[in-house]
Design a protein around this motif. Structure first.
Motif, mmCIF file in Angstrom:
data_model
loop_
_atom_site.group_PDB
_atom_site.id
_atom_site.type_symbol
_atom_site.label_atom_id
_atom_site.label_comp_id
_atom_site.label_asym_id
_atom_site.label_seq_id
_atom_site.Cartn_x
_atom_site.Cartn_y
_atom_site.Cartn_z
ATOM 1 N N LEU A 270 0.524 2.286 1.427
ATOM 2 C CA LEU A 270 0.394 1.801 1.124
ATOM 3 C C LEU A 270 1.246 0.495 0.572
ATOM 4 N N ASP A 272 2.076 -2.094 -1.415
ATOM 5 C CA ASP A 272 2.725 -2.467 -2.759
ATOM 6 C C ASP A 272 3.102 -1.334 -3.528
ATOM 7 N N ASN A 274 0.902 -0.003 -5.328
ATOM 8 C CA ASN A 274 0.257 -0.136 -6.507
ATOM 9 C C ASN A 274 -0.954 0.315 -6.082
ATOM 10 N N THR A 277 -4.636 -1.367 -5.383
ATOM 11 C CA THR A 277 -5.057 -1.833 -4.332
ATOM 12 C C THR A 277 -5.780 -0.710 -3.819
ATOM 13 N N LYS A 280 -9.250 -1.304 -5.063
ATOM 14 C CA LYS A 280 -9.336 -2.531 -3.954
ATOM 15 C C LYS A 280 -9.664 -2.148 -2.333
ATOM 16 N N ALA A 281 -8.782 -1.032 -1.799
ATOM 17 C CA ALA A 281 -8.954 -1.032 -0.259
ATOM 18 C C ALA A 281 -10.734 -0.065 -0.582
#
Length: 502
Positions: A270, A272, A274, A277, A280-281
């Motif tokens: 990962l 960032d 975060n 994220t 989102k993935a």
């Protein structure tokens, strides 16, 4: 501290450095005045660390760590008025109250010697300490974290918090994020050590917050969840997280704070650090998987239609409706370009409101193979019906009409399968512009095979009259209407639709 004045390092250490600097403490000056001669590093069992310094008045050790671990080692309190007796229970309550406010609490203590002890170990140094006080660190969740947690929950994903913080701190942050409800059970590392795997598995699906956890205990958590049939994704950054990252179904190593060992052990990194994220993935992964299914559905159904048309014609007493070059044209043009354009299809409505699919579930599950069979049969049936009608009514262009109906019916099919449930009109006819352009291009090229003399010679086709062309468009639209009716029945709940495309 970097040459540019930025503070780089562990977030907790950076916060302490900034607090001291704002209070007027000069780190470089202190290092010259009280140089460090030894360090006892942090470990999860002690939950504390110590640095030892030589100063003008002898040797001094500073220890910081978890209040519940450090307070029992303190004999007194150093205040502005001097050394005072220490009320351990009162200070424990203060630490709990600070943790309940969502603060990460560190206790700071010290000890002095005229000369350095011969043995500088945790057992000899971290005892008979004097408490200096507590430090409360606010580590607020990112703004998008709460929304990400809610999306996880609606998508059938259960977020679980694992932290080394105080149980009250962990629960306060978990409540703020929506991971846990108020007053929900928090399981600590020491409590987990007392449970064998069978006992832990009785609780594991009900507990969403784990506090004071050692990294090596994560693997026990992963194993318990997997034994209950769960598919586990685990995040980690430390060297000790590597076994749990490797054991998890999806090990996610932190790209910024993660060690090389963690990155090597994880299945993905990962970049960032975060949590949002990851969500989102998941969303993007579901969209990609949906579009892969649509591509397979479209291609297999088109081939199924060709097979039905060619194989059923002799059984019905009809001549073979297609020449080999017709099949090549269909496979090259109508199977290829529209199928590729499906890759650009946007995510479906409610993509994060459906449960995950089982990892061992076939990509053909959820009614796909039935769709391939019946829609392929409908394509072939429309083609043969057009051929039979043309022959029966004396139209000499029956082969060109059959070729055109099969080509156009596949284009109608690709428009209809853009969504598993929603009508193409509800989606927006032009919401996938590349697909629209490809469909119009394919129709134009198909008309070239019908009306341009050079194409007529190559494809053995003949120009159709407007009536014949209109009949071809009408017969091919049967497939589009049929698939739209299938989706309508699914929206009504008349067709059993398993959640296989999560």
């Amino acid at each position: 501290e970097s040459s540019l004045g930025d503070v780089i390092g562990d977030p907790t250490e950076v916060a302490l450095f900034e607090a001291a600097r704002r209070a007027g403490v000069d780190k470089h000056g202190l290092e010259l005045e009280m140089p460090r001669i030894e360090e006892i590093p942090f470990d999860a069992d002690r939950a504390r660390m110590t640095t030892i310094h030589r100063g003008p008045d002898g040797v001094v050790a500073f220890t910081k760590g978890a209040p519940e671990q450090l307070l029992p080692l303190c004999q007194n309190l150093v205040s502005g008025e001097g050394v005072e007796p220490l009320d351990v229970d009162a200070f424990s309550r203060i630490a709990d109250r600070m943790a309940g406010d969502g603060l990460r609490v560190l206790a700071i203590a010290m000890r002095r010697w005229p000369q350095a002890p011969e043995s500088l170990t945790a057992e000899t140094v971290e005892t008979d300490l004097s408490l200096l006080g507590f430090v409360g660190l606010m580590d607020p969740p990112r703004e998008e974290a709460k929304e990400a947690v809610q999306l996880c929950q609606t998508a059938g994903i259960t977020p679980v918090m694992i932290t080394g913080d105080h149980p009250a701190t962990a629960l306060a942050i978990a409540e703020r994020l929506g991971i846990a409800r108020e007053g929900e059970q928090v399981l600590t590392g020491p409590q987990l050590d007392k449970l064998d795997l069978a006992e832990f598995e009785e609780h594991v699906e009900r507990v969403h917050v784990y506090a004071r956890m050692a990294p090596e205990q994560k693997i026990k958590l992963v194993r318990a969840l997997q034994d209950k049939g769960e598919y586990v994704a685990m995040t980690g950054d430390g060297v000790n997280d590597a076994p749990a990252l490797r054991r998890a179904n999806i090990g996610i190593a932190m790209g910024i704070t993660g060690t090389d060992v963690a990155k090597e052990a994880g299945h993905m990194i990962l970049l960032d650090d975060n949590f949002a994220t990851i969500v989102k993935a998941v969303r993007e992964g579901r969209r990609i998987f949906d579009n892969i299914r649509k591509f397979i559905k479209y291609t297999m159904t088109s081939n199924s239609g060709e097979i039905w048309a060619i194989s059923m014609a002799p059984l019905l007493g009809l001549p073979i409706p297609l020449l080999p070059i017709h099949i090549l044209w269909i496979n090259l043009l109508t199977d290829g370009l529209p199928g590729l354009a499906l890759v650009t299809e946007k995510e479906e409505r409610g993509i994060m409101q459906r449960p995950p699919r089982h990892p061992k579930e076939s990509i053909f599950a959820g009614g796909m193979w039935q769709h391939i069979v019946w829609v392929g049969l409908l394509m072939g049936g429309a083609t043969l019906a057009t051929q039979a009608w043309a022959i029966e009514t004396g139209h000499g262009h029956w082969q060109t009409m059959a070729f055109t109906v099969l080509t156009l019916s596949q284009l109608g099919h690709v428009m209809a399968i853009r969504s598993e449930r929603d009508s193409v009109f509800a989606q927006g006819l032009f919401s996938n512009l590349p697909l629209i352009l490809v469909v119009l291009l394919t129709i134009g090229l198909q008309l070239c095979t019908i009306y341009l003399p050079w194409f007529n010679q190559v494809f053995r086709t003949e120009p159709l009259t407007l009536v014949e062309l209109a009949i071809c468009f009408a017969m091919s639209s049967v497939v589009f209407v049929g698939v739209e009716l299938e989706k309508w029945a699914r929206r009504k709940g008349w067709l059993d639709r398993k959640s296989s495309d999560g």
